[in-house]
Design a protein around this motif. Structure first.
Motif, PDB file in Angstrom:
ATOM      1  N   LYS A  33      37.670  24.748  91.912  1.00 42.56           N
ATOM      2  CA  LYS A  33      37.650  23.597  92.814  1.00 42.56           C
ATOM      3  C   LYS A  33      37.868  24.019  94.264  1.00 42.56           C
ATOM      4  O   LYS A  33      37.306  23.437  95.184  1.00 42.56           O
ATOM      5  N   LYS A 118      31.057  23.143  83.876  1.00 40.89           N
ATOM      6  CA  LYS A 118      30.398  22.114  84.687  1.00 40.89           C
ATOM      7  C   LYS A 118      30.691  22.317  86.167  1.00 40.89           C
ATOM      8  O   LYS A 118      29.808  22.171  87.011  1.00 40.89           O
ATOM      9  N   LEU A 119      31.933  22.638  86.482  1.00 41.22           N
ATOM     10  CA  LEU A 119      32.304  22.858  87.887  1.00 41.22           C
ATOM     11  C   LEU A 119      31.566  24.054  88.482  1.00 41.22           C
ATOM     12  O   LEU A 119      31.085  24.005  89.614  1.00 41.22           O
ATOM     13  N   TYR A 121      28.694  25.231  87.436  1.00 40.21           N
ATOM     14  CA  TYR A 121      27.287  24.846  87.539  1.00 40.21           C
ATOM     15  C   TYR A 121      27.059  24.010  88.803  1.00 40.21           C
ATOM     16  O   TYR A 121      26.094  24.228  89.538  1.00 40.21           O
ATOM     17  N   GLN A 122      27.960  23.058  89.053  1.00 35.57           N
ATOM     18  CA  GLN A 122      27.834  22.235  90.259  1.00 35.57           C
ATOM     19  C   GLN A 122      27.950  23.086  91.516  1.00 35.57           C
ATOM     20  O   GLN A 122      27.220  22.874  92.484  1.00 35.57           O
ATOM     21  N   SER A 123      28.846  24.045  91.511  1.00 35.85           N
ATOM     22  CA  SER A 123      28.999  24.937  92.662  1.00 35.85           C
ATOM     23  C   SER A 123      27.731  25.750  92.880  1.00 35.85           C
ATOM     24  O   SER A 123      27.286  25.920  94.022  1.00 35.85           O
ATOM     25  N   GLU A 125      24.705  24.906  91.962  1.00 38.59           N
ATOM     26  CA  GLU A 125      23.682  23.980  92.448  1.00 38.59           C
ATOM     27  C   GLU A 125      23.844  23.740  93.939  1.00 38.59           C
ATOM     28  O   GLU A 125      22.862  23.694  94.682  1.00 38.59           O
ATOM     29  N   TYR A 126      25.073  23.594  94.388  1.00 40.11           N
ATOM     30  CA  TYR A 126      25.358  23.388  95.809  1.00 40.11           C
ATOM     31  C   TYR A 126      24.932  24.610  96.623  1.00 40.11           C
ATOM     32  O   TYR A 126      24.292  24.488  97.669  1.00 40.11           O
TER      33      TYR A 126
END
Length: 163
Positions: A33, A118-119, A121-123, A125-126
């Motif tokens: 995070k 998931k976190l 993966y989101q990072s 993607e960003y």
């Protein structure tokens, strides 16, 4: 019986190790995070060491199962649950308690690992989105509202490659 005590001890050590890995997974969530990559790398390296050690516990447990089967003159059990059927109630209850705690920790660890996945993966993607923005060339005109096509300039991308 010595082998039963060894099994209890091995399961307790395995439980302690999984609890430590669970705590590391919780820490990893915060690290992800906050985007602290160096700490993420260190945390992952420690996890890998624990995972290698956990493989050793599986071998130890198999060895203990072999000893118990010889001592009780039964067929070697394939799981702790199967072994419990052949033990006295008090011993079975104690081992079952440790097994249940172990299963609960493993379940919580799976949930946290899914969240961490998931976190991450989101990072990613960003990061990919930002790389796309930086590497895409944009056409802009040199003067606002100028209609002449000859005066348009192409802005070179900041980076010419995508990693």
């Amino acid at each position: 019986m010595k082998s039963i005590e060894q099994l209890k001890e091995a399961l307790q050590q395995e439980l302690n190790m999984y609890q430590q890995v669970l705590e590391m997974a919780k820490e990893k969530t915060q690290i992800i995070k906050q985007g602290r990559l160096k700490e993420l790398e260190e945390n992952t390296s420690k996890e890998q060491q624990y995972i290698r050690t956990m493989g050793t516990f599986e071998k130890i447990r198999r060895s203990i199962f072999t000893n118990i089967s010889q001592e009780l003159e039964i067929q070697e059990p394939s799981s702790v649950s199967e072994l419990l059927l052949h033990l006295e109630e008090e011993e079975a209850s104690h081992i079952d308690d440790i097994r249940n705690q172990l299963l609960e920790v493993i379940h919580r660890l799976e949930e946290i690992n899914k969240l961490n996945e998931k976190l991450i993966y989101q990072s990613l993607e960003y990061v990919n989105f930002n790389i796309e923005l930086m590497t895409t060339s944009h056409e802009t005109s040199s003067h606002y509202g100028e209609k002449e096509a000859g005066n348009r300039k192409t802005v070179a991308s900041l980076l010419d490659i995508k990693v």
